[in-house]
Design a protein around this motif. Structure first.
Motif, PDB file in Angstrom:
ATOM      1  N   GLN A  32       0.844  -1.200   0.000  1.00  0.00           N
ATOM      2  CA  GLN A  32       0.000   0.000   0.000  1.00  0.00           C
ATOM      3  C   GLN A  32       0.878   1.248   0.000  1.00  0.00           C
ATOM      4  O   GLN A  32       1.852   1.326   0.731  1.00  0.00           O
ATOM      5  N   ASP A  33       0.533   2.194  -0.851  1.00  0.00           N
ATOM      6  CA  ASP A  33       1.235   3.472  -0.993  1.00  0.00           C
ATOM      7  C   ASP A  33       2.589   3.350  -1.678  1.00  0.00           C
ATOM      8  O   ASP A  33       3.409   4.266  -1.610  1.00  0.00           O
ATOM      9  N   SER A  99       0.547   5.536  -7.943  1.00  0.00           N
ATOM     10  CA  SER A  99       0.551   5.132  -6.545  1.00  0.00           C
ATOM     11  C   SER A  99      -0.349   3.914  -6.382  1.00  0.00           C
ATOM     12  O   SER A  99      -1.537   3.971  -6.700  1.00  0.00           O
ATOM     13  N   PRO A 152       2.815   7.790   4.891  1.00  0.00           N
ATOM     14  CA  PRO A 152       1.631   8.145   4.113  1.00  0.00           C
ATOM     15  C   PRO A 152       0.430   8.283   5.055  1.00  0.00           C
ATOM     16  O   PRO A 152       0.282   7.529   6.007  1.00  0.00           O
ATOM     17  N   HIS A 154      -3.777   8.717   5.214  1.00  0.00           N
ATOM     18  CA  HIS A 154      -5.042   8.586   4.491  1.00  0.00           C
ATOM     19  C   HIS A 154      -6.170   9.298   5.197  1.00  0.00           C
ATOM     20  O   HIS A 154      -7.322   9.120   4.853  1.00  0.00           O
TER      21      HIS A 154
END
Length: 155
Positions: A32-33, A99, A152, A154
């Motif tokens: 993820q990311d 991404s 990161p 969210h």
């Protein structure tokens, strides 16, 4: 001489495989990311292989409280690929930064056949039709400080 401490342990590079939806969920959390460009993707139809070279955020990093957030170059390989489709990706723009948000598996019926779905930020997606799910994630460089210096977010 003193007992070994958890903090003294070596953080090893990842080298994981996935062959079902549960395993793929674990890989999805780890990638993820991740960021990549269109040039970082390679489709090898004769070998039935699709590979992505990722700049992966090290979510599993247990030492992140002792140092800055890190990324690592990793290869995500999907084998048994019978076909690829994509949307929202300008494949002609090799410098476009993508991404990766998630990796999932959608099974077709009772057999092992299905689709690996790579969901990208924005409206991008890649769908790999597979005979059976077989993925590998391997770190190929030493970790480096994340250029943003942050995790990161969210939220």
């Amino acid at each position: 001489m003193s007992d070994a401490r958890f903090e003294d342990g070596r953080e090893a590079p990842l080298n994981l495989g996935a062959q079902d939806a549960e395993d793929i969920g674990v890989l999805s959390a780890l990638v993820q990311d991740s960021v990549l460009t269109a040039a970082d993707m390679q489709w090898e139809p004769a070998r039935r292989r699709f590979s992505l070279l990722l700049n992966r955020f090290r979510w599993e990093d247990g030492g992140a409280d002792r140092h800055a957030p890190e990324r690592v170059r990793s290869v995500l390989v999907i084998d048994n690929v019978m076909g690829l489709a994509s949307q929202g990706i300008d494949r002609g723009d090799k410098d476009l930064i993508l991404s990766l948000l998630s990796v999932g598996f959608e099974q077709d019926g009772e057999g092992p056949e299905g689709h690996i779905l790579l969901t990208l930020a924005g409206d991008g997606a890649i769908r790999a039709r597979v005979e059976a799910p077989e993925l590998r994630l391997k770190d190929v460089t030493k970790p480096y400080r994340a250029p943003s210096g942050k995790r990161p977010d969210h939220g």
